[in-house]
Design an enzyme around this catalytic site. Structure first.
Site, mmCIF file in Angstrom:
data_model
loop_
_atom_site.group_PDB
_atom_site.id
_atom_site.type_symbol
_atom_site.label_atom_id
_atom_site.label_comp_id
_atom_site.label_asym_id
_atom_site.label_seq_id
_atom_site.Cartn_x
_atom_site.Cartn_y
_atom_site.Cartn_z
ATOM 1 N N HIS A 1 0.826 -1.221 0.000
ATOM 2 C CA HIS A 1 0.000 0.000 0.000
ATOM 3 C C HIS A 1 0.854 1.262 0.000
ATOM 4 C CE1 HIS A 1 -3.436 -2.498 0.526
ATOM 5 N NE2 HIS A 1 -3.100 -2.890 1.737
ATOM 6 N N CYS A 2 2.179 1.108 0.041
ATOM 7 C CA CYS A 2 3.045 2.282 0.084
ATOM 8 C C CYS A 2 3.585 2.589 -1.313
ATOM 9 C CB CYS A 2 4.209 2.043 1.055
ATOM 10 S SG CYS A 2 5.210 3.521 1.298
#
Length: 347
Positions: free
Chosen positions: A143-144
């Site tokens: 998710h980064c």
């Protein structure tokens, strides 16, 4: 010219390409218990693999922490500076009490483990190319992206591993990400949105976090699942689309994000896959890679139940039993039949 990094130092052939460091585990005054995540799961996986005599301290690869210079290969300076605020880290990791801690403690107790896991993913990328396969027992922070974190992911380790390979390893110019975590991998999708060299396949629960419509445009093979999807439908789809994706584009490296949050009962994943279903899934992906002779890097990603560590270990042991990973990597210099026999699990 590429910066000097400690993450690509040569690894003795006597080591299996399994990357880990005790620093992976987040333990701090019980704070880690405030998150549904089992923040010691990585150490438990290693414990189970040792118990089964598959690995020893001497034959796994010790991860190194990614430095700021390493991280700047993908991340913006501004983003890394924002991590110096405890509030920002509390928001990204979803551990609210971190907000009240001085940042030096947050750096040491939360960000250092995540930086070490990120270093491990980058190291495992190089090992996968050298040995045909590698597993980082941590990582998978999908998710980064370069300038924003979220969902427990503070560093973009998948993007970093791929960019390092593109920059530093000759002959690696195309990558395929197979993301089978229950959540959409919006981080690497944002990072590679306009990059023709990276093919993304993502299989996820369509109704849960992050629901990032912008990032979805980067997915070349999108498989959106419904609540409570079970083994037979799931494994059929994984196999069909794995084969399809790898037939469509033959990459130089596969990055396999093997989240275990698809497990039945996971509070965040919302799918209903059995432990055996997870073992079978991993085997399907490794078989598809091995059959085509494509190096594969596996990261462990999400998985929010106490039993996931055992399942990850069982899956790795199964890959070994099936001959998809294992001692053949040790036939290089300095290895003896004794070393090889030590590698084999007891019948």
């Amino acid at each position: 010219i590429s910066h000097h990094t400690e993450l690509y130092t040569s690894i003795p052939r006597t080591c299996l390409p399994i990357v880990y460091h005790p620093d992976y585990n987040i333990t701090f005054m019980g704070l880690e218990k405030l998150h549904p995540f089992d923040a010691g799961k990585w150490g438990k996986v290693i414990h189970f693999l040792k118990e089964e005599h598959f690995i020893t301290d001497g034959n796994i690869v010790e991860a190194r922490e990614a430095t700021e210079e390493d991280l700047l290969v993908v991340h913006t300076k501004r983003y890394l500076n924002r991590l110096k605020w405890s509030l920002v880290v509390a928001t990204i990791t979803e551990i609210p009490p971190l907000l009240f801690l001085p940042n030096f403690l947050v750096q040491r107790k939360v960000l250092r483990p995540l930086r070490t896991q990120t270093g491990g993913t980058i190291m495992a990328g190089k090992l996968a190319v050298d040995r045909g396969w590698a597993i980082n027992v941590g990582g998978g922070f999908h998710h980064c992206s370069s300038d924003r974190g979220g969902g427990f992911c503070a560093f973009a380790d998948i993007t970093l591993a791929i960019k390092f390979l593109f920059e530093r390893v000759e002959g690696i110019s195309r990558a395929t990400i197979i993301d089978l975590d229950a959540h959409q991998g919006n981080g690497h999708e944002r990072d590679f949105l306009d990059d023709r060299r990276v093919f993304i396949m993502d299989v996820y629960n369509r109704y849960i976090y992050p629901g990032d419509g912008y990032a979805k445009r980067a997915i070349k093979r999108k498989v959106e699942l419904d609540w409570g999807t079970e083994d037979s439908e799931y494994l059929q789809k994984v196999e069909l689309h794995c084969e399809g994706a790898l037939n469509e584009v033959q990459p130089d490296i596969i990055v396999y994000n093997a989240g275990t949050d698809i497990l039945d009962g996971d509070p965040l994943g919302g799918l209903s896959i059995s432990p055996q279903g997870i073992v079978n899934r991993d085997e399907i992906v490794f078989r598809a890679a091995t059959r085509r002779g494509i190096p594969i890097l596996m990261v462990t990603s999400g998985g929010y139940q106490k039993k996931t560590a055992r399942i990850i270990a069982d899956s790795i042991l199964n890959l070994h039993r099936q001959g998809l990973i294992g001692a053949e990597a040790l036939e290089g210099e300095g290895s003896s039949s004794l070393v090889t026999s030590m590698m084999l699990p007891k019948p």
